[in-house]
Motif scaffolding. Sequence first.
Motif, mmCIF file in Angstrom:
data_model
loop_
_atom_site.group_PDB
_atom_site.id
_atom_site.type_symbol
_atom_site.label_atom_id
_atom_site.label_comp_id
_atom_site.label_asym_id
_atom_site.label_seq_id
_atom_site.Cartn_x
_atom_site.Cartn_y
_atom_site.Cartn_z
ATOM 1 N N SER A 68 0.853 -1.194 0.000
ATOM 2 C CA SER A 68 0.000 0.000 0.000
ATOM 3 C C SER A 68 0.881 1.233 0.000
ATOM 4 C CB SER A 68 -0.923 0.013 1.218
ATOM 5 O OG SER A 68 -0.175 0.235 2.396
ATOM 6 N N LYS A 69 0.298 2.352 -0.393
ATOM 7 C CA LYS A 69 1.074 3.591 -0.405
ATOM 8 C C LYS A 69 1.449 3.998 1.017
ATOM 9 C CE LYS A 69 -2.822 6.830 -0.338
ATOM 10 N NZ LYS A 69 -3.419 8.012 -0.986
ATOM 11 N N ASP A 70 0.546 3.786 1.985
ATOM 12 C CA ASP A 70 0.867 4.136 3.363
ATOM 13 C C ASP A 70 2.036 3.304 3.881
ATOM 14 O OD1 ASP A 70 -1.167 5.993 3.430
ATOM 15 O OD2 ASP A 70 -2.637 4.607 4.272
ATOM 16 N N GLU A 71 2.066 2.026 3.487
ATOM 17 C CA GLU A 71 3.157 1.158 3.889
ATOM 18 C C GLU A 71 4.477 1.663 3.309
ATOM 19 O OE1 GLU A 71 3.133 -3.517 4.286
ATOM 20 O OE2 GLU A 71 3.528 -2.939 2.207
ATOM 21 N N TYR A 72 4.431 2.116 2.049
ATOM 22 C CA TYR A 72 5.668 2.613 1.464
ATOM 23 C C TYR A 72 6.134 3.903 2.119
ATOM 24 C CZ TYR A 72 9.299 4.488 -1.197
ATOM 25 O OH TYR A 72 10.508 5.032 -1.506
ATOM 26 N N PHE A 73 5.224 4.852 2.314
ATOM 27 C CA PHE A 73 5.618 6.115 2.930
ATOM 28 C C PHE A 73 6.195 5.887 4.319
ATOM 29 C CE2 PHE A 73 2.324 8.026 -0.014
ATOM 30 C CZ PHE A 73 3.276 8.540 -0.875
ATOM 31 N N SER A 74 5.594 4.959 5.073
ATOM 32 C CA SER A 74 6.137 4.605 6.383
ATOM 33 C C SER A 74 7.528 4.006 6.237
ATOM 34 C CB SER A 74 5.200 3.613 7.080
ATOM 35 O OG SER A 74 5.734 3.196 8.317
ATOM 36 N N GLY A 75 7.707 3.160 5.214
ATOM 37 C CA GLY A 75 9.017 2.567 4.980
ATOM 38 C C GLY A 75 10.064 3.597 4.621
ATOM 39 N N MET A 76 9.663 4.604 3.858
ATOM 40 C CA MET A 76 10.596 5.665 3.496
ATOM 41 C C MET A 76 11.018 6.466 4.723
ATOM 42 S SD MET A 76 10.142 8.412 0.420
ATOM 43 C CE MET A 76 11.439 9.567 -0.017
ATOM 44 N N ASN B 35 11.604 7.479 17.208
ATOM 45 C CA ASN B 35 11.516 8.153 15.916
ATOM 46 C C ASN B 35 10.237 8.969 15.794
ATOM 47 O OD1 ASN B 35 13.905 6.872 14.891
ATOM 48 N ND2 ASN B 35 12.699 5.029 14.554
ATOM 49 N N MET B 36 10.376 10.144 15.224
ATOM 50 C CA MET B 36 9.240 10.996 14.904
ATOM 51 C C MET B 36 9.471 11.604 13.526
ATOM 52 S SD MET B 36 8.738 12.867 18.597
ATOM 53 C CE MET B 36 10.512 12.971 18.867
ATOM 54 N N GLY B 37 8.413 12.110 12.927
ATOM 55 C CA GLY B 37 8.522 12.725 11.610
ATOM 56 C C GLY B 37 7.561 12.099 10.631
ATOM 57 N N LYS B 38 7.675 12.490 9.355
ATOM 58 C CA LYS B 38 6.797 11.940 8.339
ATOM 59 C C LYS B 38 7.342 12.226 6.940
ATOM 60 C CE LYS B 38 3.646 15.892 7.887
ATOM 61 N NZ LYS B 38 2.219 16.308 7.852
ATOM 62 N N THR B 39 6.754 11.540 5.979
ATOM 63 C CA THR B 39 7.027 11.762 4.570
ATOM 64 C C THR B 39 5.748 12.228 3.888
ATOM 65 O OG1 THR B 39 8.752 10.071 4.483
ATOM 66 C CG2 THR B 39 7.707 10.666 2.405
ATOM 67 N N ASP B 40 5.817 13.339 3.184
ATOM 68 C CA ASP B 40 4.712 13.832 2.358
ATOM 69 C C ASP B 40 5.172 13.803 0.905
ATOM 70 O OD1 ASP B 40 2.876 14.499 4.439
ATOM 71 O OD2 ASP B 40 4.075 16.281 4.872
ATOM 72 N N ALA B 41 4.316 13.296 0.020
ATOM 73 C CA ALA B 41 4.696 13.236 -1.385
ATOM 74 C C ALA B 41 3.482 13.451 -2.276
ATOM 75 C CB ALA B 41 5.339 11.891 -1.713
ATOM 76 N N ASP C 109 -2.401 6.255 -7.712
ATOM 77 C CA ASP C 109 -2.540 7.175 -6.590
ATOM 78 C C ASP C 109 -1.158 7.387 -5.988
ATOM 79 O OD1 ASP C 109 -3.112 8.631 -4.363
ATOM 80 O OD2 ASP C 109 -4.468 7.175 -3.463
ATOM 81 N N ILE C 110 -0.605 8.571 -6.119
ATOM 82 C CA ILE C 110 0.763 8.817 -5.662
ATOM 83 C C ILE C 110 0.820 9.894 -4.593
ATOM 84 C CG2 ILE C 110 1.829 8.046 -7.792
ATOM 85 C CD1 ILE C 110 1.946 10.915 -8.709
ATOM 86 N N ASN C 111 -0.313 10.278 -4.047
ATOM 87 C CA ASN C 111 -0.332 11.307 -3.009
ATOM 88 C C ASN C 111 -0.545 10.656 -1.645
ATOM 89 O OD1 ASN C 111 -0.327 13.679 -4.849
ATOM 90 N ND2 ASN C 111 -2.260 12.762 -5.511
ATOM 91 N N GLY C 112 0.208 11.097 -0.661
ATOM 92 C CA GLY C 112 0.019 10.533 0.666
ATOM 93 C C GLY C 112 1.127 10.917 1.620
ATOM 94 N N SER C 113 1.067 10.361 2.812
ATOM 95 C CA SER C 113 2.080 10.608 3.833
ATOM 96 C C SER C 113 2.150 9.411 4.761
ATOM 97 C CB SER C 113 1.752 11.882 4.641
ATOM 98 O OG SER C 113 0.540 11.712 5.362
ATOM 99 N N GLY C 114 3.251 9.287 5.458
ATOM 100 C CA GLY C 114 3.441 8.198 6.400
ATOM 101 C C GLY C 114 4.534 8.532 7.383
ATOM 102 N N SER C 115 4.528 7.843 8.511
ATOM 103 C CA SER C 115 5.500 8.087 9.574
ATOM 104 C C SER C 115 6.211 6.795 9.940
ATOM 105 C CB SER C 115 4.802 8.659 10.815
ATOM 106 O OG SER C 115 4.146 9.867 10.521
#
Length: 352
Positions: free
Chosen positions: A57-65, A270-276, A302-308
């Motif tokens: 999922s995109k959320d899984e990837y953003f979290s991984g990043m 860890n704290m923070g996030k990725t927005d893309a 769908d390429i928009n999202g964020s994750g931590s």
Amino acid sequence: MKKLLIALSMSPLFASAGLFELTCVSGNGLGACGAQGQTILNEVAAEINKNLPSASSKDEYFSGMSTANAMSAAGVTSSYGTVFERFLVGITASGGAHLGSKNFTDFGDLSDNPEQFRGFGAQAAIVFGANVGRLFGSEGGAFDLSKLNVYLSGFALNKKFGDVDTDYMGMGIGAQYRLMDGTNFTRLIRWTGLDVGAGLLYSKLKLDALINLNKTYTVTSGGNTYNAPFTGNADFDANVSTIMLPLEVSSAIRFFYFLKFVAGLGVDINMGKTDASGRLTNSSLTADAGGGNDVTGTATFDINGSGSPKVANARVFFGPHFEFGVGSIFVNVHKSLIENAVAVNTGLNFFW
């Protein structure tokens, strides 16, 4: 460096095998729009997704990043198996990667194909270290300040690598205390002692990229081989910010006065996030088997999202250090015990 930055830029665009899809808009012969035509396009999409990061999922990837970027901060604000008496000046660089569904043993292959990483992060720093006790002339006592080292790190970069605009800034502070003194096993083998450390590191990475995705794929369906050239450009923006608070225990064994092997255990907050966000422009795909059999589809994802990252992460680390009197060259490998993530930290220190 350019290849890694492009992989980092492209990765959030394709966070899972389900994000990239092709929808049939026209076709002829066996490839006419319908069940078979859509099946052909689905197979092409599946082939495209095989070359993209492994995430469901995109959320899984953003979290991984985000996790990969936090892992890349490991070791930036410390010097393991410390040997300097008063001051240390060094440079260090780190790369972190979330391997996704791959195994740690696949890392060698992945390093040649960074687009397979679920996420990738990087850090760089100029590091200054000082021994508190010798700096202020305070040694001995219940809390011996001569066993306490403090570190400051920082670096900023604003540069264009090919089609990727990069804006990076990182800074940190660390402290390390010699909990147990070292001892000589023989004249040539020494245990350096046991250190405990803590720190705080903040980093921010902004990317703006325009990436060419042109490539031809081949699939077989209904006894026909379809050549499917995909054309398109990805216009992409990403912002990755992480705050890492490491707690570490480390030790080392030194051989022959110049070769040292470091090992330790760390727990990170860890704290923070990725927005893309991004867009696919000028895209088209026609799968053609010849003889009037072809199918054309439009690409959507769908390429928009964020994750931590996960708030807590435990890791082990190890690596060789080569000392040469007034300095050392080091490589440390960090492996998460919770996530399928790794990081490599390397650099050069001078001390006196």
